[in-house]
Design an enzyme around this catalytic site. Structure first.
Site, PDB file in Angstrom:
ATOM      1  N   HIS A  19      23.833   5.545  -4.533  1.00 17.17           N
ATOM      2  CA  HIS A  19      24.029   5.301  -5.967  1.00 17.17           C
ATOM      3  C   HIS A  19      23.158   4.130  -6.458  1.00 17.17           C
ATOM      4  O   HIS A  19      23.525   3.437  -7.405  1.00 17.17           O
ATOM      5  CB  HIS A  19      25.497   5.003  -6.281  1.00 17.17           C
ATOM      6  CG  HIS A  19      26.440   6.079  -5.872  1.00 17.17           C
ATOM      7  ND1 HIS A  19      26.757   7.139  -6.685  1.00 17.17           N
ATOM      8  CD2 HIS A  19      27.127   6.275  -4.713  1.00 17.17           C
ATOM      9  CE1 HIS A  19      27.609   7.936  -6.060  1.00 17.17           C
ATOM     10  NE2 HIS A  19      27.843   7.442  -4.857  1.00 17.17           N
ATOM     11  N   SER A  30      -4.674  -2.524 -11.909  1.00 21.06           N
ATOM     12  CA  SER A  30      -4.547  -2.832 -13.331  1.00 21.06           C
ATOM     13  C   SER A  30      -5.880  -3.250 -13.914  1.00 21.06           C
ATOM     14  O   SER A  30      -6.679  -3.919 -13.255  1.00 21.06           O
ATOM     15  CB  SER A  30      -3.523  -3.956 -13.534  1.00 21.06           C
ATOM     16  OG  SER A  30      -3.490  -4.366 -14.884  1.00 21.06           O
ATOM     17  N   LYS A  72      -3.337  -6.933  -8.949  1.00 19.22           N
ATOM     18  CA  LYS A  72      -2.237  -5.976  -8.896  1.00 19.22           C
ATOM     19  C   LYS A  72      -2.669  -4.730  -8.129  1.00 19.22           C
ATOM     20  O   LYS A  72      -3.749  -4.189  -8.352  1.00 19.22           O
ATOM     21  CB  LYS A  72      -1.791  -5.588 -10.303  1.00 19.22           C
ATOM     22  CG  LYS A  72      -0.461  -4.845 -10.358  1.00 19.22           C
ATOM     23  CD  LYS A  72      -0.009  -4.721 -11.811  1.00 19.22           C
ATOM     24  CE  LYS A  72       1.418  -4.192 -11.901  1.00 19.22           C
ATOM     25  NZ  LYS A  72       1.524  -2.799 -11.507  1.00 19.22           N
ATOM     26  N   GLU A  82       2.268   8.096  -6.341  1.00 20.61           N
ATOM     27  CA  GLU A  82       2.298   8.559  -7.727  1.00 20.61           C
ATOM     28  C   GLU A  82       1.539   9.872  -7.893  1.00 20.61           C
ATOM     29  O   GLU A  82       1.958  10.756  -8.645  1.00 20.61           O
ATOM     30  CB  GLU A  82       1.708   7.488  -8.640  1.00 20.61           C
ATOM     31  CG  GLU A  82       2.580   6.245  -8.756  1.00 20.61           C
ATOM     32  CD  GLU A  82       1.886   5.080  -9.433  1.00 20.61           C
ATOM     33  OE1 GLU A  82       2.539   4.041  -9.619  1.00 20.61           O
ATOM     34  OE2 GLU A  82       0.689   5.210  -9.776  1.00 20.61           O
TER      35      GLU A  82
END
Length: 470
Positions: free
Chosen positions: A187, A317, A323, A330
């Site tokens: 959860h 980025s 980054k 993805e």
């Protein structure tokens, strides 16, 4: 020299680019369907070439096709198989629902190329696209046969090997991470300790089961409709034609291909393709879960979960220096989403078996074969550029376990559920660990707490710290 030539079909004359190997029917379809710019994939065109090549060989053996003409057709079809004539397969996916236009595209290209090989004029019909290349066939049995053949070949020889490589890589990480205890989550909340290797063993098993389901789904694809011609009766084909061609296709592909048991089912319905697409969707769901878990476990590097360290493959980025994003995960989850969408299109296509023919075969072929192709490619990239280079942050994992309030679970058998819940609540309110709170509350001795709150035994069946009755 003219840049065009004139060819004829049953509807009259058509002007065609001089260098094009296709003929009048393809030119009509090209004019009729400037829809998406998307063409049939290489796997489908290769399948068409395979059928035309072996059909010519069998028709020659049956005495239905002159040897010289048959050999030229076979040589031209081999060039289709090898991709040498791909520029001449020009038609859009969204065309006639039987795929007749693309079958005729193949027939015309092979006929004209065979004519060239025989030193005959292109468009002169010394090799006829219908009478010779399409002998014993109909678009209505050829196109679904190509669909099954191409899908089965690509699943067996492209997607399954990619999945096996991923399964192996995940299994290796399961072994490498087996001594690292981290915190489980249910959860999206902290749960009891688990070994990172156990988590990865679950991922490996997901992939293994996906492979098994894909293998099962191919059974329906191994049945080929060839031999049914227009609607399943076999009109205008030799009784031995289909079995002989399919035997040759099985030898070339290494697949257990067989003639359809019932040609009316095989041409009126596309149930096997729908089932295969559904299995691909299930595989995509498994891969989505794995990739998503890995990117979340690697979130950070300082303010996320940070249990995994993902390989840096590119800057993340355009504005934030330094980054790095989980781009391989993805990419895979986007592919998985596309496969789910493709399955919806295939399912709708499968609904369109009207009487003796399905009229959404190009749509089904496009989506089914795209799903196989992009899954195989994305899985390969994810394996090579993410999974193989994964590392675990052991200290981060150990710290998370100690901080977790779910450690109170191991106390319940010794002090009771309600008392353990109170310890967890106090730990949360004070910002202390369960271990620190339990020591302060003196619920058990230090030695007993050290024994019970050792996280490693919590990752195996049993009750931590339980003593045999005296």
């Amino acid at each position: 020299m003219s840049n065009t030539r004139i060819e004829k079909d049953s509807m009259g004359e058509m002007e065609i680019p001089a260098q094009a190997l296709y003929g009048a029917q393809t030119a009509r379809a090209l004019a009729n369907f400037p829809i998406s710019g998307q063409r049939f994939p290489r796997s489908f065109i290769r399948g068409l070439g395979l059928i035309k090549e072996h059909a010519a060989h069998v028709n020659m053996e049956l005495g239905l096709l002159h040897k010289e003409r048959a050999m030229a057709i076979m040589e031209a079809a081999e060039e289709v198989i090898e991709g040498k004539l791909d520029d001449h397969f020009v038609l859009d996916i969204f065309q006639t629902g039987s795929g007749t236009s693309t079958n005729m595209n193949a027939n015309e290209v092979i006929a004209n190329r065979a004519a060239q090989l025989l030193d005959q004029a292109v468009g002169g019909r010394s090799v006829h696209p219908n009478d010779h290349v399409n002998l014993g066939q109909s678009s209505n049995d050829v196109i679904p046969t190509v669909l099954h053949l191409a899908a089965a070949v690509e699943i067996r020889h492209t997607l399954v090997p990619a999945l096996f490589a991923l399964q192996e890589a995940l299994g290796e990480k399961a072994l490498a991470f087996d001594d690292i205890v981290t915190i489980g989550r249910t959860h999206l909340q902290d749960a009891v300790p688990v070994r990172l290797g156990q988590i990865f063993s679950g991922y490996a098993r997901q992939v293994s089961l996906s492979i098994r389901r894909l293998e099962t789904s191919m059974e329906g694809l191994f049945e080929l409709p060839l031999g049914g011609t227009a609607l399943g009766t076999g009109l205008n084909t030799h009784p031995r034609f289909a079995a002989a061609v399919i035997t040759r296709l099985a030898e070339v592909t290494g697949l257990p291909l067989r003639e359809a048991r019932n040609h009316f089912e095989a041409q009126g319905a596309r149930d096997a393709a729908v089932a295969a697409s559904g299995t691909l969707k299930g595989c995509a769901a498994a891969l989505f879960k794995i990739a998503n878990d890995i990117r979340f476990l690697g979130s950070g590097p300082r303010c996320g979960l940070g249990e995994l360290v993902l390989p840096p493959v590119q800057p993340g980025s355009s504005i934030m220096p330094g980054k790095v994003n989980p781009v391989m995960a993805e990419s895979l989850i986007q592919v998985c989403a596309q496969v789910v969408g493709n399955d919806a299109a295939v399912t709708l296509g499968g609904l369109s078996g009207n009487f003796e023919l399905n009229v959404m075969m190009p749509l089904i072929a496009h989506n089914l074969l795209q799903s196989i192709e992009i899954l195989a490619r994305a899985v390969t990239q994810f394996t090579q550029k993410c999974v193989l280079g994964l590392e675990a942050d052991r200290r981060r994992c150990e710290a998370l376990v100690e901080e977790s309030l779910a450690m109170a679970t191991a106390l319940a058998p010794a002090i009771g559920y309600d008392r353990a819940a109170q310890i967890a609540k106090k730990a949360f309110e004070s910002g202390k660990t369960v271990r620190e709170t339990a020591l302060t509350e003196q619920v058990l001795s230090r030695e007993e707490l050290e024994d019970i709150l050792d996280p490693r035994p919590m990752t195996e069946p049993g009750v931590p710290g339980r003593r045999e009755p005296q």
